[in-house]
Design a protein around this motif. Sequence first.
Motif, mmCIF file in Angstrom:
data_model
loop_
_atom_site.group_PDB
_atom_site.id
_atom_site.type_symbol
_atom_site.label_atom_id
_atom_site.label_comp_id
_atom_site.label_asym_id
_atom_site.label_seq_id
_atom_site.Cartn_x
_atom_site.Cartn_y
_atom_site.Cartn_z
ATOM 1 N N LEU A 2 0.834 -1.200 0.000
ATOM 2 C CA LEU A 2 0.000 0.000 0.000
ATOM 3 C C LEU A 2 0.870 1.253 0.000
ATOM 4 O O LEU A 2 0.590 2.204 -0.736
ATOM 5 C CB LEU A 2 -0.940 -0.009 1.194
ATOM 6 C CG LEU A 2 -1.950 1.119 1.273
ATOM 7 C CD1 LEU A 2 -2.831 1.144 0.034
ATOM 8 C CD2 LEU A 2 -2.811 0.979 2.512
ATOM 9 N N ASP A 3 1.934 1.254 0.797
ATOM 10 C CA ASP A 3 2.838 2.408 0.825
ATOM 11 C C ASP A 3 3.453 2.657 -0.553
ATOM 12 O O ASP A 3 3.603 3.796 -0.979
ATOM 13 C CB ASP A 3 3.946 2.207 1.857
ATOM 14 C CG ASP A 3 3.437 2.282 3.278
ATOM 15 O OD1 ASP A 3 2.353 2.862 3.494
ATOM 16 O OD2 ASP A 3 4.130 1.763 4.171
ATOM 17 N N ALA A 53 -4.485 -3.970 -2.337
ATOM 18 C CA ALA A 53 -3.534 -3.465 -1.350
ATOM 19 C C ALA A 53 -4.249 -3.054 -0.065
ATOM 20 O O ALA A 53 -3.775 -3.328 1.037
ATOM 21 C CB ALA A 53 -2.755 -2.288 -1.932
ATOM 22 N N GLU A 57 -3.781 -4.706 3.689
ATOM 23 C CA GLU A 57 -3.492 -3.908 4.889
ATOM 24 C C GLU A 57 -4.541 -4.147 5.964
ATOM 25 O O GLU A 57 -4.215 -4.324 7.138
ATOM 26 C CB GLU A 57 -3.442 -2.411 4.555
ATOM 27 C CG GLU A 57 -2.182 -1.976 3.868
ATOM 28 C CD GLU A 57 -0.969 -1.990 4.787
ATOM 29 O OE1 GLU A 57 -1.085 -1.566 5.961
ATOM 30 O OE2 GLU A 57 0.084 -2.444 4.329
ATOM 31 N N GLN A 61 -4.018 -6.014 9.658
ATOM 32 C CA GLN A 61 -4.352 -5.327 10.903
ATOM 33 C C GLN A 61 -5.452 -6.048 11.684
ATOM 34 O O GLN A 61 -5.920 -5.544 12.693
ATOM 35 C CB GLN A 61 -4.767 -3.883 10.617
ATOM 36 C CG GLN A 61 -3.648 -3.037 10.071
ATOM 37 C CD GLN A 61 -4.109 -1.655 9.654
ATOM 38 O OE1 GLN A 61 -5.209 -1.229 9.975
ATOM 39 N NE2 GLN A 61 -3.255 -0.943 8.933
#
Length: 88
Positions: A2-3, A53, A57, A61
């Motif tokens: 994702l980053d 993505a 994430e 989490q």
Amino acid sequence: MLDELVGSAADLARRWDAQRALAQARDVTDDADGYLPDDLLVLRELLERLPAAVVGELRAQGASWAEVGAVLRTSKQAAHERYGRDGR
């Protein structure tokens, strides 16, 4: 992942801003606002990869499939079928 996508999108936005400024400086008034076709293809690819993505994430989490479905505005079953183990 994702980053990386966010970084790519930010870089693309900076390039588009530079192209727009250059087009305005040259007094170019076309429908594309000075955007490069290659940049549009890159943007399309980023947009296609973004949901997976985000799901990755969220799941990392600890989000449930119901929560993932809510973020994607779909059912938990549809989210799991699309992005679960076999759908990644």
